[in-house]
Design a protein around this motif. Structure first.
Motif, PDB file in Angstrom:
ATOM      1  N   VAL A 104      58.833  31.376  57.162  1.00  4.51           N
ATOM      2  CA  VAL A 104      59.950  30.450  57.249  1.00  4.51           C
ATOM      3  C   VAL A 104      60.100  29.799  55.886  1.00  4.51           C
ATOM      4  CG1 VAL A 104      58.454  28.629  58.212  1.00  4.51           C
ATOM      5  CG2 VAL A 104      60.936  28.435  58.398  1.00  4.51           C
ATOM      6  N   SER A 105      61.316  29.803  55.363  1.00  4.60           N
ATOM      7  CA  SER A 105      61.610  29.242  54.046  1.00  4.60           C
ATOM      8  C   SER A 105      62.697  28.198  54.200  1.00  4.60           C
ATOM      9  CB  SER A 105      62.065  30.352  53.088  1.00  4.60           C
ATOM     10  OG  SER A 105      62.408  29.825  51.819  1.00  4.60           O
ATOM     11  N   THR A 106      62.574  27.097  53.463  1.00  5.37           N
ATOM     12  CA  THR A 106      63.547  26.029  53.645  1.00  5.37           C
ATOM     13  C   THR A 106      63.877  25.334  52.344  1.00  5.37           C
ATOM     14  OG1 THR A 106      64.067  24.062  54.967  1.00  5.37           O
ATOM     15  CG2 THR A 106      61.820  24.247  54.144  1.00  5.37           C
ATOM     16  N   PRO A 166      56.889  34.397  41.426  1.00 10.76           N
ATOM     17  CA  PRO A 166      57.101  35.775  41.902  1.00 10.76           C
ATOM     18  C   PRO A 166      58.388  35.900  42.701  1.00 10.76           C
ATOM     19  CG  PRO A 166      55.399  34.680  43.188  1.00 10.76           C
ATOM     20  CD  PRO A 166      55.706  33.774  42.037  1.00 10.76           C
ATOM     21  N   ALA A 167      58.891  37.113  42.765  1.00  6.96           N
ATOM     22  CA  ALA A 167      60.164  37.371  43.443  1.00  6.96           C
ATOM     23  C   ALA A 167      60.093  37.092  44.936  1.00  6.96           C
ATOM     24  CB  ALA A 167      60.592  38.818  43.197  1.00  6.96           C
ATOM     25  N   GLY A 168      58.888  37.109  45.501  1.00  9.65           N
ATOM     26  CA  GLY A 168      58.755  36.919  46.940  1.00  9.65           C
ATOM     27  C   GLY A 168      58.978  35.502  47.416  1.00  9.65           C
ATOM     28  N   LEU A 169      59.074  34.534  46.502  1.00  9.81           N
ATOM     29  CA  LEU A 169      59.293  33.149  46.893  1.00  9.81           C
ATOM     30  C   LEU A 169      60.784  32.856  47.023  1.00  9.81           C
ATOM     31  CD1 LEU A 169      56.743  31.006  44.827  1.00  9.81           C
ATOM     32  CD2 LEU A 169      56.716  31.498  47.277  1.00  9.81           C
ATOM     33  N   ASN A 170      61.094  31.866  47.874  1.00  9.12           N
ATOM     34  CA  ASN A 170      62.460  31.377  48.078  1.00  9.12           C
ATOM     35  C   ASN A 170      63.428  32.531  48.316  1.00  9.12           C
ATOM     36  OD1 ASN A 170      64.682  29.703  48.243  1.00  9.12           O
ATOM     37  ND2 ASN A 170      64.827  29.344  46.036  1.00  9.12           N
ATOM     38  N   GLY A 196      62.535  23.997  48.925  1.00  9.63           N
ATOM     39  CA  GLY A 196      61.487  23.103  49.369  1.00  9.63           C
ATOM     40  C   GLY A 196      60.139  23.770  49.490  1.00  9.63           C
ATOM     41  N   LEU A 197      60.037  24.736  50.402  1.00  8.39           N
ATOM     42  CA  LEU A 197      58.751  25.380  50.639  1.00  8.39           C
ATOM     43  C   LEU A 197      58.948  26.712  51.322  1.00  8.39           C
ATOM     44  CD1 LEU A 197      57.874  25.172  53.932  1.00  8.39           C
ATOM     45  CD2 LEU A 197      57.779  22.761  53.308  1.00  8.39           C
ATOM     46  N   ASP A 198      57.924  27.565  51.203  1.00 12.84           N
ATOM     47  CA  ASP A 198      57.816  28.810  51.964  1.00 12.84           C
ATOM     48  C   ASP A 198      56.503  28.776  52.722  1.00 12.84           C
ATOM     49  OD1 ASP A 198      60.168  29.717  50.890  1.00 12.84           O
ATOM     50  OD2 ASP A 198      59.262  31.285  49.654  1.00 12.84           O
TER      51      ASP A 198
END
Length: 423
Positions: free
Chosen positions: A254-256, A293-297, A305-307
């Motif tokens: 979940v990413s926000t 890294p590309a995997g974030l957000n 905010g966060l992952d």
């Protein structure tokens, strides 16, 4: 392949029809019989995170990990060649626990040149080999070369130490993690080595606490009193939904979006946040960690905010945009109890102000963690009453459906394999 639909394409759940939309049963969280199957089907087969490489800083550094769900205790130790070894924590002579201090059920850590059994003095090297047997001549056909410690499969990814208790793991660690999780490679975990840790015994099934961190639907209500009343009421009226949910194999994300705390109106901040320049979202002074890294957000939130990466079965890596991260672990001890561990990681403090900011974030996390866990025993008690047996989940609670489905699938596969073996 992983799928991550944009919200404009429709609801999250409709993109994962295998999860369904029907009311959900929580029998898997109240059944002692189901938990006994989880022991073998999940915790003796999956890759389990047991710590980080920084816990083994030098040759001979070791720590033990009690894995109650698998009836196991293991030793993690750094060998002379720098590799990390994992062994079952049992002496090959009479089965005594090999490494422990005053209380054999408690975990321990330290540094040594060899492991010596407290019972009869058998000794083992850092590579697990049996090096000394007291009164060796009295034994019959003793072959020390074949009496080393029982090895546990162990691999390290991005500094995280994983073990697999199966005789032969079905996948390598990297295969198990899959592309969504390995998309984190390149994040500077090795730079964030100042750690704060919390541990608590919780009177609820391990999956229920995972559920609590898999949705933000609860945030405006459960955490509402942490903000001024006018802000809290507005948040409750507006509700909250994260902009991105993602599934990949047994894992979830979940990413926000986020807020820039110091840009909030002063009435929305607490005095201690202004004084310490820190709070729930971490220190205000963000370290420069280089490119991410590309995997974030994955949703491209601005501000992000966060992952929260939830690794099956019981490990979460939660990365904040403010340059720090959390890990959660949920270690089952019975069908309705588990041990929760939370760890916060920051870049090492260079000034007293840095240290105070880190401690403020850690204390604030503890408060929110207590709020999240406060409902769990009440949930467990009422689920066990069986007064109601199915429960409504909304669209943004998709990760909850996925977690419980994966648990059911792993147990179902195990049952079928056991039935076939008995034919």
């Amino acid at each position: 392949m992983p799928r991550w639909p944009k919200p404009a394409e429709g609801s999250w759940t409709q993109h994962y029809p295998e999860l369904g939309t029907a009311p959900m049963s929580y029998d898997d969280s109240i059944s002692p019989e189901f938990f006994e199957l989880e022991r073998d089907a999940i915790f003796k087969r999956a890759w389990l995170n047991v710590g980080r490489i920084e816990q083994l800083p030098r040759t001979g550094s070791y720590f033990t990990r009690e894995i109650h769900a698998a009836h196991s205790s293991i030793i993690l130790v750094r060998d002379r060649d720098g590799s990390v070894n994992a062994f079952h924590n049992i002496c090959r002579h009479r089965g005594n626990k090999l490494v422990w201090n005053e209380f054999p059920r408690e975990e321990t850590a330290g540094t040594c040149r060899q492991f010596t059994c407290k019972y009869h003095g058998w000794r083992y090297g850092l590579d697990g080999s049996l090096s000394f047997v007291q009164q060796e001549s009295e034994f019959f056909d003793l072959d020390k070369d074949n009496l080393g410690l029982a090895r546990v499969h162990c691999e390290v990814w991005s500094g995280f130490i994983f073990v697999n208790l199966a005789a032969e793991p079905r996948q390598t660690l990297r295969e198990f993690l899959g592309p969504m999780v390995t998309g984190l490679e390149g994040y500077p975990f090795d730079q964030l080595t100042e750690r704060y840790t919390y541990r608590a015994e919780v009177g609820a099934n391990w999956k229920l606490y995972l559920d609590a961190f898999q949705e933000f639907y609860h945030a405006p209500i459960l955490h509402g009193k942490q903000t001024p009343d006018n802000f809290s009421v507005a948040a409750q009226q507006a509700g909250f939904e994260a902009p991105h949910y993602q599934l990949d194999g047994p894992h979830r994300l979940v990413s926000t979006s986020g807020v820039v705390t110091w840009e909030l109106d002063a009435a929305m901040r607490k005095p201690m946040e202004d004084i310490t320049r820190s709070g729930l979202f971490g220190p205000w002074d963000v370290p420069d960690l280089g490119p991410m890294p590309a995997g974030l957000n994955p949703a491209g939130c601005e501000p992000w905010g966060l992952d929260s990466f939830q690794l099956w079965p019981n490990f979460t890596i939660l990365i904040w945009s403010g340059g720090w991260y959390l890990t959660y672990q949920y270690w089952p001890t019975s069908h309705n109890t588990h041990i929760f561990e939370g760890n916060l990681y920051f870049t090492p403090a260079r000034t007293p102000r840095d240290r105070v900011a880190h401690e403020m974030a850690a204390v604030t996390f503890k408060e929110y963690g207590l709020q999240d866990s406060s409902t769990l025993e009440a949930t467990q008690l009422m689920l066990e009453s069986r007064a109601v047996t199915t429960f409504q989940l909304n669209d943004q609670e998709i990760l909850l459906r996925h977690l419980h489905k994966v648990a059911a699938d792993w147990v179902g596969d195990y049952r079928r394999e056991r039935a076939e073996a008995q034919r």
